[in-house]
Design a protein around this motif. Structure first.
Motif, short mmCIF file in Angstrom:
data_model
loop_
_atom_site.label_atom_id
_atom_site.label_comp_id
_atom_site.label_asym_id
_atom_site.label_seq_id
_atom_site.Cartn_x
_atom_site.Cartn_y
_atom_site.Cartn_z
N SER A 111 0.82 -1.22 0.00
CA SER A 111 0.00 0.00 0.00
C SER A 111 0.85 1.26 0.00
O SER A 111 0.62 2.19 -0.78
N LEU A 112 1.87 1.29 0.86
CA LEU A 112 2.69 2.50 0.96
C LEU A 112 3.58 2.70 -0.27
O LEU A 112 3.83 3.84 -0.67
N LEU A 113 4.05 1.61 -0.86
CA LEU A 113 4.87 1.76 -2.08
C LEU A 113 4.03 2.35 -3.20
O LEU A 113 4.48 3.25 -3.92
N ALA A 114 2.80 1.87 -3.36
CA ALA A 114 1.90 2.43 -4.39
C ALA A 114 1.66 3.91 -4.13
O ALA A 114 1.74 4.74 -5.05
N GLY A 115 1.39 4.28 -2.88
CA GLY A 115 1.14 5.67 -2.54
C GLY A 115 2.35 6.56 -2.76
O GLY A 115 2.24 7.67 -3.31
N CYS A 116 3.53 6.07 -2.37
CA CYS A 116 4.77 6.86 -2.54
C CYS A 116 5.11 7.06 -4.01
O CYS A 116 5.50 8.15 -4.43
N VAL A 120 5.39 10.71 -5.84
CA VAL A 120 6.67 11.14 -6.44
C VAL A 120 6.49 11.48 -7.91
O VAL A 120 6.99 12.49 -8.40
N VAL A 121 5.77 10.62 -8.64
CA VAL A 121 5.58 10.85 -10.08
C VAL A 121 4.76 12.12 -10.32
O VAL A 121 5.07 12.91 -11.23
N MET A 122 3.72 12.33 -9.52
CA MET A 122 2.91 13.55 -9.68
C MET A 122 3.73 14.81 -9.43
O MET A 122 3.58 15.82 -10.13
N LEU A 123 4.63 14.74 -8.47
CA LEU A 123 5.47 15.90 -8.15
C LEU A 123 6.57 16.12 -9.17
O LEU A 123 6.77 17.22 -9.67
N SER A 124 7.29 15.05 -9.50
CA SER A 124 8.50 15.19 -10.32
C SER A 124 8.23 15.19 -11.82
O SER A 124 8.88 15.93 -12.57
N VAL A 125 7.28 14.39 -12.28
CA VAL A 125 7.03 14.28 -13.72
C VAL A 125 5.99 15.28 -14.19
O VAL A 125 6.19 15.99 -15.18
N PHE A 126 4.88 15.36 -13.46
CA PHE A 126 3.77 16.22 -13.88
C PHE A 126 3.76 17.59 -13.20
O PHE A 126 2.91 18.43 -13.52
N LYS A 127 4.69 17.79 -12.25
CA LYS A 127 4.84 19.09 -11.57
C LYS A 127 3.52 19.57 -10.95
O LYS A 127 3.19 20.75 -10.99
N MET A 128 2.77 18.62 -10.37
CA MET A 128 1.52 18.99 -9.72
C MET A 128 1.80 19.58 -8.34
O MET A 128 2.89 19.41 -7.79
N ARG A 129 0.80 20.25 -7.78
CA ARG A 129 0.94 20.84 -6.45
C ARG A 129 1.20 19.75 -5.41
O ARG A 129 0.75 18.61 -5.56
N PHE A 132 -2.07 18.26 -3.98
CA PHE A 132 -2.69 17.33 -4.93
C PHE A 132 -1.96 15.99 -4.90
O PHE A 132 -2.58 14.92 -4.80
N SER A 133 -0.64 16.02 -4.96
CA SER A 133 0.17 14.80 -5.03
C SER A 133 0.04 13.96 -3.76
O SER A 133 -0.06 12.73 -3.82
N LEU A 134 0.03 14.63 -2.60
CA LEU A 134 -0.08 13.91 -1.33
C LEU A 134 -1.44 13.23 -1.19
O LEU A 134 -1.53 12.06 -0.77
N LEU A 135 -2.51 13.94 -1.55
CA LEU A 135 -3.85 13.36 -1.42
C LEU A 135 -4.06 12.21 -2.41
O LEU A 135 -4.64 11.18 -2.06
N LEU A 136 -3.60 12.39 -3.64
CA LEU A 136 -3.76 11.32 -4.63
C LEU A 136 -2.94 10.10 -4.23
O LEU A 136 -3.40 8.96 -4.37
N ILE A 139 -4.79 8.21 -1.46
CA ILE A 139 -5.93 7.45 -1.97
C ILE A 139 -5.45 6.19 -2.71
O ILE A 139 -6.12 5.15 -2.70
N ALA A 140 -4.26 6.27 -3.33
CA ALA A 140 -3.72 5.13 -4.09
C ALA A 140 -3.46 3.92 -3.21
O ALA A 140 -3.36 2.79 -3.71
N THR A 141 -3.34 4.11 -1.90
CA THR A 141 -3.05 2.98 -1.02
C THR A 141 -4.23 2.02 -0.87
O THR A 141 -4.06 0.87 -0.52
N ALA A 142 -5.45 2.50 -1.15
CA ALA A 142 -6.66 1.70 -0.89
C ALA A 142 -6.84 0.57 -1.90
O ALA A 142 -6.46 0.69 -3.06
N THR A 143 -7.43 -0.50 -1.44
CA THR A 143 -7.85 -1.61 -2.31
C THR A 143 -9.30 -1.93 -1.99
O THR A 143 -9.67 -2.03 -0.83
N ALA A 144 -10.11 -2.09 -3.02
CA ALA A 144 -11.55 -2.36 -2.81
C ALA A 144 -11.76 -3.86 -2.59
O ALA A 144 -11.39 -4.67 -3.44
#
Length: 410
Positions: A111-116, A120-129, A132-136, A139-144
């Motif tokens: 879960s934490l690897l997916a979230g990290c 990182v990609v949102m911050l470094s590749v897409f230059k998002m805020r 935004f990157s922390l919240l996304l 959320i990525a850690t969850a599994t339904a």
């Protein structure tokens, strides 16, 4: 389009009870018919239900109007409560502390690897805020658990792989809610330049209170649902208690998953009452099929275009993080090769909790970023729920949890 408007105008003129009953009849019948076709393609029923929702919803034939769909959240809450309660029985009390540590370790890694990775990609590749990157990432850690459990039940999956998978999926939501609560506090501190412990403590305290609620509800169930009760009354009381938990959780805007899971685990460990869980499973199919069909109806195909390349990146990176995290942690723990190679494939689905947290994240971010985050989660959730049952079925077969001849009969 003229025919659709004509049908809608007829339905619109009906009284509310008639509209609700006809709509639910259409939902259930459509799900039944579409799964006749998807079974021939050897797709799990969950995939068929979601495809049904897309087909009859606003993005397809528009047989169910968006105004009606907007008022069906209660079905999702009920379905998630049933799922979580049933998952509780897989937390069978055991003196094996090593097994418990293994479950926690694998869950934290995947879960934490997916979230990290997402952050990182949102911050470094897409230059998002940063917010935004922390919240996304959180959320990525969850599994339904919903689609995974339905796939396991459909093919009668059993064995060590299934037991481990269900426990990991359950702990995933615990990790996700905890991580998201911390990220919310960080984002609030960033926006206001003021950090308060209450912003962290409050959501954690609310979830802890709901866990206590689940525990005491299980004790009440143990006291009231005795062997002397009739078959019907046992089911009535169990459903009533789950509705009570869900209602209280909804009032405090907390997911009922953890509370219902604790309720199921405590009740099962104290009574070993397998019969009640079997009763619940016999009662729940119409609710579960409606839940997945409604999930499909909520899908707006234009959202996939809106999410764009960022959405595609999120979709792929989360899968990579989940798989590598599960594979590496299982490898470190020297777990059976069949489980190690296939666990990551069964952790793909993401829906209920993630969508709920996306609503919260949308409200916290600037309008543009909030819409992007919400669209990404909603679009990817539908794709995950379509692909997840298929990859879960493959993982179950490859791990030996189900025999190949079993799914040929479906």
């Amino acid at each position: 389009m003229d025919i659709i408007d004509f049908i809608y105008n007829i339905v619109k003129g009906l009284n509310l009870p008639t509209t609700i009953l006809i709509s639910f009849a259409l939902i259930l019948i459509s799900g039944f018919l579409v799964t006749r076709f998807t079974k021939k393609l050897q797709l799990p029923n969950v995939s068929g239900y979601i495809l049904t929702g897309i087909l009859i919803g606003p993005s397809g034939l528009h047989l169910i109007h968006r105004d009606f769909i907007a008022n069906l959240d209660v079905i999702s809450v009920i379905a998630l409560s049933f799922i979580a309660f049933d998952m509780g029985r897989y937390f069978k009390r055991s003196g094996d502390r090593k097994e418990f540590r293994n479950i926690v370790f694998i869950t934290l890694c995947e879960s934490l690897l997916a979230g990290c990775l997402v952050t990182v990609v949102m911050l470094s590749v897409f230059k998002m805020r940063l917010s935004f990157s922390l919240l996304l990432g959180a959320i990525a850690t969850a599994t339904a658990p919903a689609s995974t459990i339905m796939t396991i039940k459909e093919y009668n999956g059993k064995g060590p792989f299934v037991d481990l998978l269900l426990r990991i999926t359950a702990f995933d939501d615990v990790v996700c809610l905890f991580v998201f609560s911390i990220m919310v506090a960080v984002v609030n501190a960033q926006e206001s330049a003021v950090f308060t412990m209450m912003s962290i403590v409050r959501p954690i305290a609310l979830n802890a209170a709901m866990l206590i609620l689940g525990f005491f509800t299980a004790l009440c169930m143990e006291f009231l649902i005795t062997e002397k009760r009739s078959f019907d009354n046992r089911l009535i009381l169990a459903v009533a208690f789950l509705f009570l938990i869900s209602g209280i959780c909804s009032y405090f805007e907390v997911s009922p998953l953890l509370a219902c899971m604790v309720c199921g685990a405590v009740y099962y460990n104290r009574t070993n009452d397998k019969t009640l869980f079997d009763q619940m499973n016999n009662f729940s199919p119409p609710v579960m099929s409606s839940f997945f069909i409604i999930s499909g109806m909520n899908m707006d195909l234009s959202i996939i275009v809106t999410a764009g390349i960022i959405g595609v990146a999120y979709f792929c990176i989360r899968i990579i993080g989940k798989y590598i995290g599960a594979y590496t942690s299982c490898k470190i723990l020297s777990i059976d090769k069949k489980i190690t190679d296939n666990m990551g494939f069964a952790l793909m689905p993401q829906a209920g909790v993630a969508i709920g947290l996306a609503f919260m994240g949308k409200a916290m971010l600037p309008e543009k970023d909030g819409l992007i985050l919400f669209n990404i989660i909603l679009a990817s959730s539908v794709l995950y729920e379509l692909m997840g049952p298929v990859t879960a079925k493959i993982a179950l077969i490859r791990s030996g949890a189900i025999e190949p001849q079993v799914f040929k009969k479906h």
